[in-house]
Design a protein around this motif. Sequence first.
Motif, PDB file in Angstrom:
ATOM      1  N   PRO A 194      18.125   1.366 -20.356  1.00 22.65           N
ATOM      2  CA  PRO A 194      17.585   0.005 -20.419  1.00 22.65           C
ATOM      3  C   PRO A 194      18.014  -0.832 -19.223  1.00 22.65           C
ATOM      4  CG  PRO A 194      18.466   0.644 -22.549  1.00 22.65           C
ATOM      5  CD  PRO A 194      18.862   1.721 -21.577  1.00 22.65           C
ATOM      6  N   ASN A 195      17.068  -1.576 -18.667  1.00 21.25           N
ATOM      7  CA  ASN A 195      17.371  -2.399 -17.498  1.00 21.25           C
ATOM      8  C   ASN A 195      17.115  -3.887 -17.758  1.00 21.25           C
ATOM      9  OD1 ASN A 195      14.586  -2.283 -17.540  1.00 21.25           O
ATOM     10  ND2 ASN A 195      14.354  -1.382 -15.534  1.00 21.25           N
ATOM     11  N   ILE A 196      16.802  -4.237 -19.004  1.00 25.10           N
ATOM     12  CA  ILE A 196      16.625  -5.644 -19.375  1.00 25.10           C
ATOM     13  C   ILE A 196      17.437  -5.893 -20.636  1.00 25.10           C
ATOM     14  CG2 ILE A 196      14.997  -7.418 -20.085  1.00 25.10           C
ATOM     15  CD1 ILE A 196      12.841  -5.930 -18.527  1.00 25.10           C
ATOM     16  N   ASP A 197      18.442  -6.728 -20.507  1.00 20.84           N
ATOM     17  CA  ASP A 197      19.294  -7.119 -21.642  1.00 20.84           C
ATOM     18  C   ASP A 197      19.902  -5.923 -22.367  1.00 20.84           C
ATOM     19  OD1 ASP A 197      18.584  -9.744 -21.058  1.00 20.84           O
ATOM     20  OD2 ASP A 197      16.962  -9.777 -22.525  1.00 20.84           O
ATOM     21  N   ASN A 198      20.094  -4.807 -21.682  1.00 18.16           N
ATOM     22  CA  ASN A 198      20.637  -3.577 -22.276  1.00 18.16           C
ATOM     23  C   ASN A 198      19.854  -3.141 -23.517  1.00 18.16           C
ATOM     24  OD1 ASN A 198      22.704  -3.117 -20.393  1.00 18.16           O
ATOM     25  ND2 ASN A 198      24.001  -4.606 -21.426  1.00 18.16           N
ATOM     26  N   PHE A 199      18.583  -3.500 -23.581  1.00 23.55           N
ATOM     27  CA  PHE A 199      17.774  -3.162 -24.752  1.00 23.55           C
ATOM     28  C   PHE A 199      16.401  -2.621 -24.354  1.00 23.55           C
ATOM     29  CE2 PHE A 199      14.970  -4.375 -28.347  1.00 23.55           C
ATOM     30  CZ  PHE A 199      15.585  -3.628 -29.335  1.00 23.55           C
ATOM     31  N   PHE A 200      15.739  -3.302 -23.416  1.00 22.02           N
ATOM     32  CA  PHE A 200      14.402  -2.924 -22.979  1.00 22.02           C
ATOM     33  C   PHE A 200      14.466  -2.131 -21.676  1.00 22.02           C
ATOM     34  CE2 PHE A 200      13.697  -6.887 -25.347  1.00 22.02           C
ATOM     35  CZ  PHE A 200      12.710  -6.487 -26.230  1.00 22.02           C
ATOM     36  N   LEU A 201      13.509  -1.237 -21.490  1.00 13.11           N
ATOM     37  CA  LEU A 201      13.350  -0.495 -20.236  1.00 13.11           C
ATOM     38  C   LEU A 201      11.965  -0.827 -19.694  1.00 13.11           C
ATOM     39  CD1 LEU A 201      14.143   1.676 -18.139  1.00 13.11           C
ATOM     40  CD2 LEU A 201      13.158   3.365 -19.684  1.00 13.11           C
ATOM     41  N   ARG A 202      11.932  -1.420 -18.486  1.00 11.18           N
ATOM     42  CA  ARG A 202      10.651  -1.790 -17.884  1.00 11.18           C
ATOM     43  C   ARG A 202      10.342  -0.826 -16.752  1.00 11.18           C
ATOM     44  NH1 ARG A 202       9.855  -7.849 -16.215  1.00 11.18           N
ATOM     45  NH2 ARG A 202      11.714  -7.385 -15.013  1.00 11.18           N
ATOM     46  N   LYS A 203       9.162  -0.193 -16.840  1.00  9.73           N
ATOM     47  CA  LYS A 203       8.672   0.731 -15.816  1.00  9.73           C
ATOM     48  C   LYS A 203       7.370   0.188 -15.247  1.00  9.73           C
ATOM     49  CE  LYS A 203      10.308   5.043 -17.893  1.00  9.73           C
ATOM     50  NZ  LYS A 203       9.886   6.384 -18.313  1.00  9.73           N
ATOM     51  N   VAL A 204       7.183   0.429 -13.956  1.00  2.56           N
ATOM     52  CA  VAL A 204       5.982   0.002 -13.260  1.00  2.56           C
ATOM     53  C   VAL A 204       5.352   1.238 -12.634  1.00  2.56           C
ATOM     54  CG1 VAL A 204       5.132  -1.355 -11.320  1.00  2.56           C
ATOM     55  CG2 VAL A 204       6.979  -2.244 -12.740  1.00  2.56           C
ATOM     56  N   THR A 205       4.062   1.446 -12.901  1.00  2.25           N
ATOM     57  CA  THR A 205       3.346   2.567 -12.291  1.00  2.25           C
ATOM     58  C   THR A 205       2.242   1.998 -11.405  1.00  2.25           C
ATOM     59  OG1 THR A 205       3.793   3.962 -14.204  1.00  2.25           O
ATOM     60  CG2 THR A 205       2.034   4.673 -12.726  1.00  2.25           C
ATOM     61  N   ARG A 260       0.815  -1.219   0.000  1.00  4.55           N
ATOM     62  CA  ARG A 260       0.000   0.000   0.000  1.00  4.55           C
ATOM     63  C   ARG A 260       0.852   1.274   0.000  1.00  4.55           C
ATOM     64  NH1 ARG A 260      -3.044  -2.018   4.663  1.00  4.55           N
ATOM     65  NH2 ARG A 260      -4.069  -3.830   3.801  1.00  4.55           N
ATOM     66  N   ASP A 261       2.134   1.148   0.371  1.00  2.78           N
ATOM     67  CA  ASP A 261       3.021   2.323   0.391  1.00  2.78           C
ATOM     68  C   ASP A 261       3.573   2.662  -0.994  1.00  2.78           C
ATOM     69  OD1 ASP A 261       2.661   2.710   3.092  1.00  2.78           O
ATOM     70  OD2 ASP A 261       4.400   1.490   3.647  1.00  2.78           O
ATOM     71  N   TYR A 262       3.486   1.730  -1.924  1.00  8.34           N
ATOM     72  CA  TYR A 262       3.963   1.995  -3.286  1.00  8.34           C
ATOM     73  C   TYR A 262       2.910   2.832  -4.015  1.00  8.34           C
ATOM     74  CZ  TYR A 262       7.381  -1.759  -2.609  1.00  8.34           C
ATOM     75  OH  TYR A 262       8.398  -2.536  -2.158  1.00  8.34           O
ATOM     76  N   ASN A 263       3.313   4.012  -4.457  1.00  6.18           N
ATOM     77  CA  ASN A 263       2.378   4.884  -5.165  1.00  6.18           C
ATOM     78  C   ASN A 263       3.176   5.836  -6.051  1.00  6.18           C
ATOM     79  OD1 ASN A 263      -0.227   5.757  -5.772  1.00  6.18           O
ATOM     80  ND2 ASN A 263      -0.162   7.383  -4.260  1.00  6.18           N
ATOM     81  N   ASN A 264       3.766   5.269  -7.129  1.00  5.43           N
ATOM     82  CA  ASN A 264       4.641   6.072  -7.971  1.00  5.43           C
ATOM     83  C   ASN A 264       5.030   5.241  -9.195  1.00  5.43           C
ATOM     84  OD1 ASN A 264       6.290   8.153  -8.832  1.00  5.43           O
ATOM     85  ND2 ASN A 264       7.280   8.412  -6.856  1.00  5.43           N
ATOM     86  N   THR A 265       6.000   5.732  -9.945  1.00  7.66           N
ATOM     87  CA  THR A 265       6.578   4.987 -11.063  1.00  7.66           C
ATOM     88  C   THR A 265       7.934   4.458 -10.631  1.00  7.66           C
ATOM     89  OG1 THR A 265       5.418   6.314 -12.698  1.00  7.66           O
ATOM     90  CG2 THR A 265       7.349   5.120 -13.457  1.00  7.66           C
ATOM     91  N   PHE A 266       8.161   3.179 -10.897  1.00 10.58           N
ATOM     92  CA  PHE A 266       9.391   2.515 -10.488  1.00 10.58           C
ATOM     93  C   PHE A 266       9.963   1.749 -11.668  1.00 10.58           C
ATOM     94  CE2 PHE A 266       6.446   2.664  -6.912  1.00 10.58           C
ATOM     95  CZ  PHE A 266       7.219   3.267  -5.927  1.00 10.58           C
ATOM     96  N   CYS A 267      11.237   1.388 -11.540  1.00 13.71           N
ATOM     97  CA  CYS A 267      11.881   0.524 -12.526  1.00 13.71           C
ATOM     98  C   CYS A 267      11.928  -0.886 -11.956  1.00 13.71           C
ATOM     99  CB  CYS A 267      13.299   0.986 -12.816  1.00 13.71           C
ATOM    100  SG  CYS A 267      13.340   2.550 -13.667  1.00 13.71           S
ATOM    101  N   LEU A 268      11.860  -1.859 -12.829  1.00 12.82           N
ATOM    102  CA  LEU A 268      11.921  -3.250 -12.405  1.00 12.82           C
ATOM    103  C   LEU A 268      12.885  -3.976 -13.321  1.00 12.82           C
ATOM    104  CD1 LEU A 268      10.865  -5.439 -10.511  1.00 12.82           C
ATOM    105  CD2 LEU A 268       8.977  -5.801 -12.115  1.00 12.82           C
ATOM    106  N   ASP A 269      14.062  -4.296 -12.776  1.00  9.30           N
ATOM    107  CA  ASP A 269      15.088  -4.970 -13.557  1.00  9.30           C
ATOM    108  C   ASP A 269      14.690  -6.414 -13.847  1.00  9.30           C
ATOM    109  OD1 ASP A 269      16.534  -2.650 -13.387  1.00  9.30           O
ATOM    110  OD2 ASP A 269      17.921  -3.385 -11.857  1.00  9.30           O
ATOM    111  N   LYS A 270      15.381  -7.000 -14.801  1.00 14.28           N
ATOM    112  CA  LYS A 270      15.127  -8.393 -15.168  1.00 14.28           C
ATOM    113  C   LYS A 270      15.432  -9.306 -13.986  1.00 14.28           C
ATOM    114  CE  LYS A 270      16.319 -11.797 -18.701  1.00 14.28           C
ATOM    115  NZ  LYS A 270      17.133 -12.036 -19.892  1.00 14.28           N
TER     116      LYS A 270
END
Length: 158
Positions: free
Chosen positions: A98-109, A76-86
């Motif tokens: 990029p945080n996945i295979d130096n190609f993709f960037l994964r963001k979590v909102t 419940r404390d998460y309330n923002n945009t974050f990165c999530l590595d592979k």
Amino acid sequence: MKDKMKIKKWANGQTLIEVLVALGIISIIVTALASVVVTSMNNAQLSKNQNQALHYAQEGVEVLRQLRDQDYVAFRDYNNTFCLDKESSVLGTDCTSPNIDNFFLRKVTIVQSGCSADVASVAVSVLWTDGKCPAGNTFCRSSRLETCLSTVNQVPTL
């Protein structure tokens, strides 16, 4: 005899013209085929990247679901945009490279109560670049999954 020479010279000239026309037609056909092959290969690569990005987005939703299931109160404390590595379950804050295979960037909102009371809205975006991105637009391709996750544990703990 002179008539035969004229006919032979005309036949030689006509054969040369036929060869040049045939070469022109062949070159047009080969150019068209090469263009089709290059376009097909580019489309195949784009499709491969889209499928891979969708896989990483699904993986991100599952990681968020696991984080929520491990600790509803902390989630419940998460309330923002974050990165999530592979292959990581740690939400980071540096989403610039990029945080996945130096190609993709994964963001979590995560938006608490974004779907309804006690239900968080969760969006996972996976971005990447390719040769068709305009200058200055680092990540012009993306896949996005959105879902809603309850922030209340419905199963009582014993």
